[in-house]
Design a protein around this motif. Structure first.
Motif, PDB file in Angstrom:
ATOM      1  N   VAL A  54       0.286 -17.259 -20.074  1.00 50.09           N
ATOM      2  CA  VAL A  54      -0.341 -16.024 -19.919  1.00 50.09           C
ATOM      3  C   VAL A  54       0.708 -14.682 -19.621  1.00 50.09           C
ATOM      4  O   VAL A  54       0.485 -14.099 -20.221  1.00 50.09           O
ATOM      5  N   ALA A  55       2.134 -14.972 -19.008  1.00 49.45           N
ATOM      6  CA  ALA A  55       3.279 -13.867 -18.756  1.00 49.45           C
ATOM      7  C   ALA A  55       3.782 -14.056 -20.001  1.00 49.45           C
ATOM      8  O   ALA A  55       4.644 -12.644 -20.431  1.00 49.45           O
ATOM      9  N   THR A  56       3.863 -14.789 -20.821  1.00 57.53           N
ATOM     10  CA  THR A  56       4.883 -14.890 -21.959  1.00 57.53           C
ATOM     11  C   THR A  56       4.824 -14.754 -22.753  1.00 57.53           C
ATOM     12  O   THR A  56       5.865 -15.057 -24.339  1.00 57.53           O
ATOM     13  N   TRP A  57       3.102 -14.967 -23.150  1.00 56.64           N
ATOM     14  CA  TRP A  57       2.734 -14.886 -24.875  1.00 56.64           C
ATOM     15  C   TRP A  57       1.487 -13.750 -24.700  1.00 56.64           C
ATOM     16  O   TRP A  57       1.114 -13.244 -23.961  1.00 56.64           O
ATOM     17  N   PRO A  58       1.831 -13.337 -26.326  1.00 61.27           N
ATOM     18  CA  PRO A  58       1.457 -11.650 -25.939  1.00 61.27           C
ATOM     19  C   PRO A  58       0.046 -11.255 -26.292  1.00 61.27           C
ATOM     20  O   PRO A  58      -0.842 -11.943 -26.365  1.00 61.27           O
ATOM     21  N   ARG A  69       5.926  -8.305 -29.169  1.00 56.59           N
ATOM     22  CA  ARG A  69       5.401  -8.446 -28.406  1.00 56.59           C
ATOM     23  C   ARG A  69       5.578  -8.674 -26.958  1.00 56.59           C
ATOM     24  O   ARG A  69       5.232  -8.640 -25.548  1.00 56.59           O
ATOM     25  N   ILE A  70       6.180  -9.418 -27.140  1.00 52.09           N
ATOM     26  CA  ILE A  70       6.362 -11.304 -25.969  1.00 52.09           C
ATOM     27  C   ILE A  70       7.800 -10.083 -25.279  1.00 52.09           C
ATOM     28  O   ILE A  70       9.387 -10.170 -25.772  1.00 52.09           O
ATOM     29  N   SER A  71       6.871 -10.453 -24.045  1.00 50.13           N
ATOM     30  CA  SER A  71       8.344  -9.752 -23.077  1.00 50.13           C
ATOM     31  C   SER A  71      10.077 -10.497 -23.227  1.00 50.13           C
ATOM     32  O   SER A  71       9.830 -11.783 -22.773  1.00 50.13           O
ATOM     33  N   GLN A  72      10.541  -9.246 -22.450  1.00 47.82           N
ATOM     34  CA  GLN A  72      11.975 -10.131 -22.255  1.00 47.82           C
ATOM     35  C   GLN A  72      11.696 -10.764 -20.552  1.00 47.82           C
ATOM     36  O   GLN A  72      11.368 -10.111 -20.084  1.00 47.82           O
ATOM     37  N   PRO A  73      12.591 -11.897 -20.741  1.00 48.75           N
ATOM     38  CA  PRO A  73      14.268 -12.106 -21.687  1.00 48.75           C
ATOM     39  C   PRO A  73      13.469 -12.905 -22.172  1.00 48.75           C
ATOM     40  O   PRO A  73      12.215 -13.731 -22.131  1.00 48.75           O
ATOM     41  N   GLY A 131      -6.048  -8.542 -31.103  1.00 47.70           N
ATOM     42  CA  GLY A 131      -6.667  -7.956 -32.186  1.00 47.70           C
ATOM     43  C   GLY A 131      -5.702  -8.335 -33.206  1.00 47.70           C
ATOM     44  O   GLY A 131      -6.419  -8.194 -34.420  1.00 47.70           O
ATOM     45  N   LEU A 132      -4.191  -8.397 -33.561  1.00 47.51           N
ATOM     46  CA  LEU A 132      -3.272  -8.138 -34.603  1.00 47.51           C
ATOM     47  C   LEU A 132      -2.341  -9.970 -34.631  1.00 47.51           C
ATOM     48  O   LEU A 132      -2.107 -10.319 -35.268  1.00 47.51           O
ATOM     49  N   LEU A 133      -3.135 -10.825 -33.615  1.00 45.04           N
ATOM     50  CA  LEU A 133      -2.764 -12.218 -33.762  1.00 45.04           C
ATOM     51  C   LEU A 133      -3.575 -13.388 -33.353  1.00 45.04           C
ATOM     52  O   LEU A 133      -4.857 -12.623 -32.311  1.00 45.04           O
ATOM     53  N   ASN A 134      -3.545 -14.016 -34.310  1.00 40.77           N
ATOM     54  CA  ASN A 134      -5.144 -15.380 -34.430  1.00 40.77           C
ATOM     55  C   ASN A 134      -5.227 -16.298 -33.401  1.00 40.77           C
ATOM     56  O   ASN A 134      -5.912 -16.894 -33.615  1.00 40.77           O
ATOM     57  N   ARG A 135      -3.659 -16.163 -32.788  1.00 42.40           N
ATOM     58  CA  ARG A 135      -3.873 -17.423 -31.768  1.00 42.40           C
ATOM     59  C   ARG A 135      -4.853 -17.435 -31.004  1.00 42.40           C
ATOM     60  O   ARG A 135      -5.100 -16.598 -29.995  1.00 42.40           O
ATOM     61  N   LYS A 136      -5.592 -18.796 -30.506  1.00 41.55           N
ATOM     62  CA  LYS A 136      -6.291 -18.808 -29.808  1.00 41.55           C
ATOM     63  C   LYS A 136      -5.547 -18.569 -28.092  1.00 41.55           C
ATOM     64  O   LYS A 136      -6.864 -17.634 -27.018  1.00 41.55           O
ATOM     65  N   ARG A 137      -4.388 -18.270 -27.640  1.00 41.91           N
ATOM     66  CA  ARG A 137      -3.765 -18.477 -26.151  1.00 41.91           C
ATOM     67  C   ARG A 137      -4.466 -16.970 -25.696  1.00 41.91           C
ATOM     68  O   ARG A 137      -4.799 -16.516 -24.991  1.00 41.91           O
ATOM     69  N   SER A 138      -3.885 -16.295 -27.742  1.00 45.55           N
ATOM     70  CA  SER A 138      -3.818 -14.802 -27.376  1.00 45.55           C
ATOM     71  C   SER A 138      -6.004 -14.098 -26.854  1.00 45.55           C
ATOM     72  O   SER A 138      -6.006 -13.240 -26.398  1.00 45.55           O
ATOM     73  N   ASN A 139      -6.488 -14.595 -27.095  1.00 43.24           N
ATOM     74  CA  ASN A 139      -8.175 -14.596 -26.986  1.00 43.24           C
ATOM     75  C   ASN A 139      -8.881 -15.463 -26.991  1.00 43.24           C
ATOM     76  O   ASN A 139     -10.305 -15.851 -27.103  1.00 43.24           O
ATOM     77  N   VAL A 166      13.295 -23.500 -36.216  1.00 44.13           N
ATOM     78  CA  VAL A 166      13.388 -22.882 -34.850  1.00 44.13           C
ATOM     79  C   VAL A 166      12.769 -23.252 -34.451  1.00 44.13           C
ATOM     80  O   VAL A 166      11.491 -23.910 -33.952  1.00 44.13           O
ATOM     81  N   GLY A 167      12.669 -22.360 -32.638  1.00 43.55           N
ATOM     82  CA  GLY A 167      12.015 -22.230 -31.778  1.00 43.55           C
ATOM     83  C   GLY A 167      12.116 -20.677 -30.734  1.00 43.55           C
ATOM     84  O   GLY A 167      12.692 -19.574 -31.759  1.00 43.55           O
ATOM     85  N   THR A 168      10.625 -20.129 -30.017  1.00 41.28           N
ATOM     86  CA  THR A 168      11.115 -18.946 -29.300  1.00 41.28           C
ATOM     87  C   THR A 168      10.611 -19.801 -27.745  1.00 41.28           C
ATOM     88  O   THR A 168       9.925 -20.898 -27.897  1.00 41.28           O
ATOM     89  N   PHE A 169      11.949 -19.340 -27.292  1.00 40.65           N
ATOM     90  CA  PHE A 169      11.613 -19.187 -26.127  1.00 40.65           C
ATOM     91  C   PHE A 169      11.771 -17.871 -24.415  1.00 40.65           C
ATOM     92  O   PHE A 169      12.496 -17.339 -24.727  1.00 40.65           O
ATOM     93  N   ALA A 170      10.808 -18.166 -23.967  1.00 40.64           N
ATOM     94  CA  ALA A 170      10.118 -16.797 -23.277  1.00 40.64           C
ATOM     95  C   ALA A 170      10.029 -17.361 -21.418  1.00 40.64           C
ATOM     96  O   ALA A 170       9.617 -18.026 -21.033  1.00 40.64           O
ATOM     97  N   VAL A 171      11.203 -16.260 -20.623  1.00 42.95           N
ATOM     98  CA  VAL A 171      11.244 -16.572 -19.092  1.00 42.95           C
ATOM     99  C   VAL A 171      10.297 -15.817 -18.456  1.00 42.95           C
ATOM    100  O   VAL A 171      10.322 -14.481 -18.761  1.00 42.95           O
ATOM    101  N   SER A 172       9.774 -16.354 -17.363  1.00 43.53           N
ATOM    102  CA  SER A 172       8.760 -15.834 -16.158  1.00 43.53           C
ATOM    103  C   SER A 172       9.341 -16.272 -15.339  1.00 43.53           C
ATOM    104  O   SER A 172       8.692 -17.446 -15.534  1.00 43.53           O
ATOM    105  N   SER A 173       9.973 -15.617 -14.089  1.00 43.86           N
ATOM    106  CA  SER A 173      10.335 -16.239 -13.318  1.00 43.86           C
ATOM    107  C   SER A 173      11.067 -17.901 -13.113  1.00 43.86           C
ATOM    108  O   SER A 173      12.025 -17.486 -14.355  1.00 43.86           O
TER     109      SER A 173
END
Length: 240
Positions: free
Chosen positions: A13-17, A144-148, A33-41, A163-170
Motif C-alpha cells: 500500500v505504501a509503495t504503490w501509488p 507518484r511512487i514515494s521516495q526512496p 483514475g490515472l492508473l489502470n492497475r487493480k492494486r491502485s483501484n 527493467v524493474g522498479t524498487f520502492a522502500v517502505s520501512s
C-alpha cells in the motif's frame, strides 16, 4: 494475518501509488483514475470481516462515488474464504490470481553481477524508453511512487535488455514492473536487475524484498525461487 503477510500488504500500500486512499473499519480503499492497475483501484480487507454484507456495501459506495467498478483484493486468500464466497454470490468474478513472495536482501545479493544495471531516481525519459524497448508499456503515475525509489535498467553494449522498479517502505522493498527483452530471457537479466535493486534497497535501510507474480507465469516464479524468494500468501481480485 501472519506478521509477514500483514507487513507485505502494508508495504505494498505504501509503495504503490493511488491518488485516493481511505481507511474504514480496517479496510484500505484505493482509487487512482490515472492508473489502470487493480492494486491502485481495489479495496484491501482487514484480517477479520465480521459482516461482509455491510462491509461490501461500504466498498461499493466508495467506488460508485468515483464512477468506478468495485474491486476487492481478497488477500490473503486462505484467510478470507467467507468473504470470497460472499463476493462470488454477489456476482463478483475472479481475476488476477497472484502469489506474493519475499526474500532477505542478503540472500539475493549472494550471486555475482553479470550485466551492467543502471539505477535512476525517477521514471526519467531514458527509463521510459528502456521499458518500451524491452516490451513493457510504461504506466502513468509512476512519478507518484514515494521516495526512496529507484528505476533499474539492465544494459548490454549500451542497449536496454531489462527493467524493474524498487520502492522502500520501512525495512521492506517492493519490486514492480520487472521485464526482460524476449531475446534475453532465461539468461540472467532479471537476476542482475534484482541483485542491483537489492543492493540499493539494503543501503536504503531495507532488509527484505517482496514482489507479486501472477499464477499463470510459472517461468517468472521459478526465476524468483532460484534467487531465494519464497511464497508468503496468495490472493486474487473480485470484480463486479
Amino acid at each position: 494475518m501472519s506478521s509477514v503477510e500483514s507487513e507485505i500488504e502494508r508495504a505494498a500500500v505504501a509503495t504503490w501509488p493511488a491518488s485516493t486512499v481511505e481507511h474504514a473499519d480496517g479496510w484500505v480503499l484505493r482509487h487512482c483514475g490515472l492508473l489502470n492497475r487493480k492494486r491502485s483501484n481495489s479495496a484491501l480487507p482487514p484480517e477479520v470481516v465480521p459482516d461482509p454484507d455491510a462491509a461490501v456495501e461500504r466498498v461499493e459506495k466508495f467506488y460508485a462515488a468515483r464512477e468506478a467498478a468495485p474491486i476487492v483484493q481478497v488477500s490473503p486468500l486462505d484467510r478470507h474464504a467467507e468473504l470470497d464466497a460472499f463476493l462470488a454470490g454477489r456476482g463478483y468474478r475472479v481475476v488476477g490470481r497472484t502469489s506474493a513472495m519475499f526474500a532477505d536482501c542478503d540472500r539475493v545479493l549472494g550471486a555475482p553481477q553479470d550485466f551492467e544495471v543502471r539505477l535512476e531516481p525517477g521514471p526519467q525519459p531514458s527509463w521510459l524508453v528502456a521499458a518500451e524497448v524491452v516490451g513493457r508499456k510504461p504506466e502513468p503515475s509512476l512519478d507518484r511512487i514515494s521516495q526512496p525509489v529507484r528505476f533499474a535498467i539492465a544494459l548490454r553494449d549500451g542497449v536496454p535488455i531489462g527493467v524493474g522498479t524498487f520502492a522502500v517502505s520501512s525495512d521492506w522493498c517492493g519490486i514492480y514492473g520487472m521485464a526482460t527483452s524476449p531475446d534475453w530471457r532465461r539468461r540472467g537479466v532479471a537476476g542482475a536487475v534484482l541483485r542491483a535493486g537489492a543492493r540499493w534497497a539494503s543501503g536504503a535501510g531495507a532488509t527484505r524484498l517482496f514482489l507479486q507474480v501472477e499464477d499463470d507465469n510459472p517461468g517468472a516464479r521459478s526465476c524468483y525461487e532460484a534467487l531465494g524468494f519464497i511464497p508468503s500468501h496468495g490472493y486474487h481480485y473480485r470484480v463486479r
